[in-house]
Design an enzyme around this catalytic site. Structure first.
Site, PDB file in Angstrom:
ATOM      1  N   GLU A  39      48.917  34.740  64.311  1.00 36.39           N
ATOM      2  CA  GLU A  39      50.099  34.175  64.961  1.00 36.39           C
ATOM      3  C   GLU A  39      51.031  35.331  65.304  1.00 36.39           C
ATOM      4  O   GLU A  39      51.317  36.182  64.457  1.00 36.39           O
ATOM      5  CB  GLU A  39      50.823  33.179  64.055  1.00 36.39           C
ATOM      6  CG  GLU A  39      50.068  31.863  63.868  1.00 36.39           C
ATOM      7  CD  GLU A  39      50.870  30.841  63.085  1.00 36.39           C
ATOM      8  OE1 GLU A  39      51.076  29.737  63.602  1.00 36.39           O
ATOM      9  OE2 GLU A  39      51.286  31.159  61.958  1.00 36.39           O
ATOM     10  N   GLU A  60      41.092  27.305  57.728  1.00 32.54           N
ATOM     11  CA  GLU A  60      41.794  27.895  58.878  1.00 32.54           C
ATOM     12  C   GLU A  60      41.866  29.408  58.709  1.00 32.54           C
ATOM     13  O   GLU A  60      42.017  29.923  57.594  1.00 32.54           O
ATOM     14  CB  GLU A  60      43.204  27.302  58.978  1.00 32.54           C
ATOM     15  CG  GLU A  60      43.958  27.648  60.236  1.00 32.54           C
ATOM     16  CD  GLU A  60      45.270  26.851  60.354  1.00 32.54           C
ATOM     17  OE1 GLU A  60      46.269  27.455  60.785  1.00 32.54           O
ATOM     18  OE2 GLU A  60      45.299  25.654  60.009  1.00 32.54           O
ATOM     19  N   ASP A  79      43.999  32.512  60.723  1.00 34.67           N
ATOM     20  CA  ASP A  79      45.105  32.592  61.681  1.00 34.67           C
ATOM     21  C   ASP A  79      45.452  33.990  62.145  1.00 34.67           C
ATOM     22  O   ASP A  79      45.598  34.916  61.333  1.00 34.67           O
ATOM     23  CB  ASP A  79      46.395  32.048  61.056  1.00 34.67           C
ATOM     24  CG  ASP A  79      46.362  30.568  60.761  1.00 34.67           C
ATOM     25  OD1 ASP A  79      45.530  29.875  61.346  1.00 34.67           O
ATOM     26  OD2 ASP A  79      47.181  30.121  59.931  1.00 34.67           O
ATOM     27  N   THR A 126      49.181  36.821  59.729  1.00 30.86           N
ATOM     28  CA  THR A 126      47.814  36.367  59.456  1.00 30.86           C
ATOM     29  C   THR A 126      47.816  35.483  58.214  1.00 30.86           C
ATOM     30  O   THR A 126      48.658  35.632  57.331  1.00 30.86           O
ATOM     31  CB  THR A 126      46.862  37.556  59.222  1.00 30.86           C
ATOM     32  OG1 THR A 126      47.224  38.242  58.015  1.00 30.86           O
ATOM     33  CG2 THR A 126      46.885  38.526  60.397  1.00 30.86           C
TER      34      THR A 126
END
Length: 571
Positions: free
Chosen positions: A104, A100, A102, A118
């Site tokens: 956010e 993953e 990220d 992150t």
């Protein structure tokens, strides 16, 4: 090949042409996956909006999976009071060993900045968070958030400026996302149990529905599920420059600028989470000389240096025209002040975290108007600083011990105390413990103040800038005693303060050996994870109840709009 996904990877990279460029309509490339109509595709597929109300949020995902590429998306975030909401935009595979990458966006109260969170996961393991504030209002207009993902590194960009680089560290045993194709996901949802100030600020549902908008998605990437997607563009073409993308000197400088001014949390400096040592990939993540120093001090198997030093060996007298003197074979240092000048000294070394002790005997009798300062500081307009300042007074009245903490050039965190003894009659020990979690001020081993790292709620903390020790004796009768009402009585001059028994158990980042002489787990380096036990907490409460005379966290006249956020952490 160990798996079908690995075979896809090799096929994508070994054939002479690969990659696919996509500048897509949302209705052609994405599926709305949840929200019962709260997600909408508008403007002939050029705009996508997500909304959140008290019943549900919403989300979408792409039809395609990607295995490496350059992903761009423009977002305009929830405006106004977005506290409690999270707008997530990320790449992810599925399953317990998922990978993953990220972005956010953690909402906040109106006027307070979003926190851009992150993270990178590989084989189901994350815990590689870095958080930032932004240098613009991300709710006022669309801004471009990009991820470059290739076999060597992952780079996070905001409007073309790199904010984070995560390098492949497989050579030192750290897994890296490279075998699992990932989809793009995005959602707008309620997370007021943790998202804003650790869950202290809840979602205001009277502001609902909350809405975020998306446009101008593009992916220049390999789509491994397509028989032709990895062979339509030359591997050496400009459009596939992401395959070997790395940061040039200009981009490195921009990255340093962001991380110095806008980073509010970095897992590679959070030793409370990693008491046994930081993850191995931290050494690969260093983005500036100061950060590299920090990681080196903590990643190698032994670090820290204990110093019990002679003043003539460890300090330079910097001003005073002979008013500062080193005596007794280097064991004693004195400063003096008269009407013409004061005096001062500084340490030869800089320190990056440590336990600093100094014994002082202050100016006796009528010391009104004088200040004896003893502090740690870096230099420049965005300096960090940790202060002891002793504000003199009339004979018989107590000194005021003034403490403060600066980070990135900002202070205004004063606490002041009287002492439970006469600090002019004999030497007493004034100590500072400074580690990644907290700063503790001690007097004769008794804690008088604890200042905790509050980066998790958006407050900067001194952690990246090495600091020297400074001390001076000077005239400040325009403010030091009763706000400047009592002036210095020069008939009492020269005034004199004395210093002895300096020691620093600390990391000296400018020394090649200073961070490797003592075991990281040794008792002498207990300051690295030092916190107050129950007994020390009781002593702290005793001091603050009986001897504190000023606390910025209770001064509502200075802060009519509300106390600084770190006051909550430092209760």
């Amino acid at each position: 090949m160990a798996s079908s996904s690995k075979l896809v990877l090799v096929m994508c990279f070994m054939i002479s042409a690969f990659g696919i460029a996509i500048g897509a309509k949302f209705d052609q490339e994405f599926d709305i996956t949840w929200g019962d109509g709260r997600a909408k595709i508008l403007n002939n597929g050029d705009l996508l909006t997500l909304s959140l109300d008290k019943i549900s949020g919403s989300g979408f995902q792409p039809k395609n999976e990607y295995l490496f590429g350059k992903i761009d998306m423009q977002l305009k975030l929830v405006p106004g009071n977005s506290a409690g909401t999270v707008t997530a935009y990320y790449l992810s595979s599925q399953g317990p060993t998922h990978d993953e990458i990220d972005f956010e966006f953690l909402g906040n109260l109106s006027g307070d900045p979003y926190t851009l969170h992150t993270n990178v996961f590989s084989q189901g393991k994350g815990n590689r968070e870095q958080q930032f504030h932004l240098w613009f209002d991300p709710t006022a207009d669309f801004h471009t958030y990009s991820i470059t993902w290739n076999p060597q590194r992952i780079i996070f960009y905001v409007d073309g400026t790199p904010i984070r680089e995560y390098k492949n560290s497989e050579s030192i045993g750290v897994s890296y996302p490279k075998n699992q194709p990932m989809r793009i996901y995005s959602s707008l949802w309620n997370a007021d149990d943790w998202a804003t100030r650790g869950g202290l600020v809840k979602t205001d549902w009277s502001q609902a529905p909350f809405s975020a908008s998306y446009r101008n998605f593009s992916a220049n990437a390999c789509i491994p599920t397509s028989s032709s997607s990895c062979s339509s563009i030359s591997a050496t073409s400009t459009s596939n420059s992401w395959l070997n993308e790395e940061l040039d000197n200009t981009s490195q400088e921009r990255l340093k600028w962001v991380q110095k001014n806008y980073m509010v949390y970095d897992y590679c400096t959070d030793s409370k989470r990693f008491p046994q040592g930081f993850p191995a990939d931290c050494l690969n993540m260093a983005s500036s000389s100061s950060k590299l120093v920090l990681v080196m001090c903590f990643m190698i198997s032994a670090f820290g240096i204990a110093i019990g030093a002679k003043f003539d060996q460890e300090f330079d007298i910097t001003w005073g025209d002979g008013r500062a003197k080193i005596l007794n074979n280097g064991d004693l240092l004195t400063l003096s002040l008269d009407k013409i000048s004061g005096s001062g000294f500084q340490s030869k070394n800089e320190y990056l975290f440590g336990k600093i002790d100094m014994q002082l005997k202050l100016v006796p009798r009528n010391s009104a108007g004088t200040v004896t300062a003893y502090y740690l500081s870096s230099q420049g307009p965005t300096h960090d600083e940790i202060d002891f300042e002793f504000l003199g007074n009339l004979s018989g009245d107590p000194y005021t011990l003034h403490t403060n903490v600066f980070s990135q050039g900002k202070g205004n965190r004063e606490q002041q105390f009287h002492l439970w003894f006469d600090p002019t009659a004999d030497f007493h020990t004034y100590a500072i413990t400074w580690n990644p979690q907290r700063i503790i001020f001690y007097v004769d081993g008794t804690p008088i103040r604890e200042y905790k790292n509050s980066e998790s709620i958006g407050v900067s903390y001194p952690k990246n800038q090495p600091m020297r020790i400074y001390s001076s004796l000077w005239n400040a009768d325009d403010w030091a005693t009763r706000g400047g009402l009592v002036k210095t009585d020069w008939s009492q001059a020269p005034f004199s303060a004395s210093y002895r028994n300096f020691s620093a158990n600390a990391c000296i980042p400018t020394s090649s050996s200073s961070c490797s002489s003592i075991s990281a787990t040794s008792t002498s380096n207990s300051w690295l994870n030092e916190e107050l036990d129950n007994t020390s907490q009781e002593r702290l409460k005793w001091v603050q109840k009986n001897y504190m005379v000023y606390d910025y966290c209770t001064d509502s006249k200075r802060f009519p709009q509300g106390f600084p956020a770190d006051c909550v952490q430092n209760i």
